[in-house]
Design a protein around this motif. Structure first.
Motif, PDB file in Angstrom:
ATOM      1  N   UNK A 105       0.746  -1.268   0.067  1.00 29.20           N
ATOM      2  CA  UNK A 105      -0.020  -0.059  -0.048  1.00 29.20           C
ATOM      3  C   UNK A 105       0.911   1.164   0.147  1.00 29.20           C
ATOM      4  N   UNK A 106       2.090   1.322   0.482  1.00 29.77           N
ATOM      5  CA  UNK A 106       2.931   2.198   0.403  1.00 29.77           C
ATOM      6  C   UNK A 106       4.044   2.118  -0.771  1.00 29.77           C
ATOM      7  N   UNK A 107       3.733   1.243  -1.533  1.00 26.21           N
ATOM      8  CA  UNK A 107       4.735   1.217  -2.888  1.00 26.21           C
ATOM      9  C   UNK A 107       6.220   0.798  -2.309  1.00 26.21           C
ATOM     10  N   UNK A 108       6.352  -0.078  -1.405  1.00 24.55           N
ATOM     11  CA  UNK A 108       7.572  -0.508  -0.776  1.00 24.55           C
ATOM     12  C   UNK A 108       7.717  -2.007  -1.068  1.00 24.55           C
ATOM     13  N   UNK A 109       8.627  -2.419  -1.830  1.00 24.03           N
ATOM     14  CA  UNK A 109       9.080  -3.803  -2.055  1.00 24.03           C
ATOM     15  C   UNK A 109       9.321  -4.634  -0.785  1.00 24.03           C
TER      16      UNK A 109
END
Length: 452
Positions: free
Chosen positions: A32-36
Motif C-alpha cells: 500500500x506504500x509502494x515498498x517492495x
C-alpha cells in the motif's frame, strides 16, 4: 514518543525483509506504500496465500536461512521487520516464553557480546518450548547483516518489530542493548518501544501490540506513529449505553453519535474508532455487505484480556481477531425481540476486520489461524510509515478489492519460493520440524499442577 515532525524520508529506496511473514499483513502494508518486500515463512498454507496474493516469498525456516542461506538474500534489503511467533508469550498459550523472559534477556546480552551462534544454539535447546527462542531471530539477523560479504557487511538501516504485549520487556531490552552496547561490529541504533492499540490507527478491532522501531545512528530519531482514531474503552461504552454487563449494549437500534463512538477520548482531531459495521456493512468486491444489525459472541478476550470476552454489537470494534474467529457466533436481529443465529464470519470478512483488503486470496488450510496470526495491514502501514518518515498512510487503499496473482505469476512465485511451480520440494520445511512440545513439557495449570 509519537511522530509530530514534518515528514522526511530517511531512505531513498526502502526494501523490507519480513521475518515470520505469515499470510502477508506487513507485506500488504508495504504494497500500500509502494515498498517492495521479501517474506520468509515456514507454514505451507500461509505461503500458498502469499503466492496467490502475488507476494515474494521464501518457503523456509527463518533460522535455517540465517544459518545456511543468508548470502542468497538480496543485498539491497535495508529494512528488517517481523513479528516472531507469539504462542509461547501470548496469554492464550501455555506461557513458556513469559516464564523464560530473564533467560532470553541473557541470550540477548550474549549475542551482543559476540558469543558464537553454535554455543547459543546448543544452549537454546534447553528451553521448554523451542519457539521461545524465535524472538531472538531479528537480533541475530541484524548481527548477521554486519558479517555478510554479499552486503559488504552493511547493517540494516531500520528495524520494525511487533509482538503481543507480553514481549514488551524483551523489546525494551533490545532497545537498551541496541542503543548502549551496539551490535558486535559497533553499529548502534536509536530506538522507541511501546504498546499500541490497533483501533487507534483505524483497524476495526481492539488488539494491543508491543512495538519496536529502530533507526541506525545518523538517520534521525525514530518515533512511533501518531494515533489517528480514538481508543475504545468498554466501560465507557457501557456507561453511556446504560448497561452493567461487560461489552453489552441493550439498545441495539441506537445509532451512536460521534461523541459516543469516541467516548474514551477528548483529543481533538482524532476520528472515531471504526466499528465492525464500518468495515462490513457495504458491498465491496465479492463481499455482499452485512446490512442486518448483528451481535458477535466471542470465546476469547479482547486484546489479550480474558475479562473482555463477551458480546459486542456491530456498532463496536471487533474483539481481538485470533485463529478462533471462525468460532465466533454471530446473531442477527430484526428488532429488539427477534434475534436469530446468522452466518458466521467468512474468511473474507475476518480478513477485513484485520484491515486486509476485500477478496484477499486466503488459501490452503487453517485459514482462520492465518487471519488471526497476521499483522493488521493498516497497523503495519502506520508502523512502516513512522519508521521511514513517510506520510500517514491512506486507509482507503486497503479497502479496495485485492487483485490476486495470475496463474503464471503464482507459478513463478512458488518456483522461486519452493523450488517448483506447483509443489513443495525437499528444500521446504516440514511441519513436523516446528511443533509445540509434548504436553508433558508444557507448563501445567490447575490444582494438580499447584500440588506438585
Amino acid at each position: 514518543m509519537t511522530s509530530t515532525a514534518s515528514h522526511k524520508h530517511i531512505l531513498d529506496q526502502p526494501f523490507v525483509l519480513d521475518l515470520f511473514a505469515g499470510p502477508g499483513g506487513l507485506d500488504v502494508a508495504g504494497h500500500s506504500l509502494d515498498i517492495p518486500s521479501l517474506g520468509i515463512e515456514w507454514d505451507r498454507s500461509a505461503c500458498l496465500t502469499r503466492y496467490a496474493a502475488g507476494l515474494d516469498t521464501l518457503h523456509a525456516d527463518v533460522s535455517a536461512i540465517r544459518r545456511d542461506a543468508f548470502e542468497t538474500l538480496p543485498p539491497e534489503i535495508n529494512v528488517l521487520a517481523g513479528g516472531p511467533p507469539c504462542q509461547t508469550y501470548s496469554v492464550a498459550g501455555h506461557g513458556a516464553g513469559r516464564q523464560a523472559l530473564d533467560r532470553v534477556k541473557e541470550y540477548i546480552e550474549r549475542l551482543m557480546g559476540g558469543d558464537s551462534d553454535q554455543e547459543i544454539d546448543e544452549d537454546l535447546k534447553t528451553l521448554t518450548d523451542p519457539r521461545t527462542a524465535l524472538v531472538l531471530e531479528p537480533l541475530r539477523y541484524a548481527i548477521q547483516a554486519t558479517r555478510s560479504p554479499n552486503r559488504e557487511n552493511r547493517p540494516y538501516d531500520v528495524i520494525v518489530l511487533e509482538q503481543v504485549p507480553a514481549v514488551a520487556p524483551l523489546w525494551k531490552h533490545y532497545a537498551k542493548v541496541l542503543e548502549e552496547t551496539g551490535l558486535p561490529d559497533g553499529t548502534k541504533y536509536k530506538v522507541v518501544v511501546d504498546v499500541l492499540d490497533t483501533e487507534t490507527y483505524g483497524v476495526p478491532q481492539t488488539r494491543s501490540r508491543a512495538v519496536l522501531i529502530a533507526r541506525r545512528e545518523g538517520l534521525g530519531e525514530p518515533s512511533l506513529p501518531s494515533p489517528t482514531h480514538h481508543s475504545y474503552e468498554a466501560k465507557e461504552w457501557n456507561r453511556k449505553r446504560g448497561s452493567s454487563e461487560p461489552d453489552q449494549a441493550p439498545d441495539q437500534n441506537h445509532q451512536p453519535t460521534l461523541d459516543e463512538a469516541a467516548a474514551s477520548g477528548s483529543d481533538e482531531g482524532l476520528l472515531p474508532w471504526r466499528s465492525m459495521r464500518d468495515a462490513l456493512a457495504h458491498p465491496v468486491g465479492s463481499h455482499p455487505g452485512r446490512v442486518t444489525p448483528f451481535l458477535v459472541r466471542s470465546n476469547y478476550g479482547s486484546s489479550g484480556h480474558p475479562g473482555r470476552r463477551g458480546v459486542r454489537t456491530d456498532q463496536q470494534p471487533a474483539t481481538t481477531v485470533t485463529g478462533r474467529i471462525s468460532r465466533f457466533v454471530v446473531f442477527e436481529h430484526l428488532d429488539e425481540n427477534i434475534v436469530y443465529e446468522g452466518p458466521r464470519f467468512s474468511m473474507n470478512e475476518a480478513g477485513m476486520l484485520q484491515s486486509f483488503p476485500p477478496d484477499y486470496p486466503w488459501s490452503g488450510t487453517a485459514q482462520a489461524q492465518q487471519v488471526g496470526n497476521a499483522v493488521p495491514p493498516l497497523f503495519g502501514a502506520h508502523l512502516l510509515s513512522a519508521a521511514l518518515g513517510l506520510p500517514v498512510p491512506d486507509p482507503e487503499v486497503l479497502r479496495k478489492p485485492w487483485q490476486p496473482a495470475t496463474d503464471e505469476q503464482r507459478a513463478k512465485l512458488r518456483s522461486n519460493g519452493c523450488g517448483a511451480a506447483d509443489a513443495c520440494t525437499d528444500r521446504c520445511p516440514q511441519a513436523k520440524d516446528q511443533v509445540p512440545p509434548p504436553s508433558s513439557l508444557r507448563p501445567r495449570k490447575g490444582k494438580k499442577a499447584a500440588a506438585k
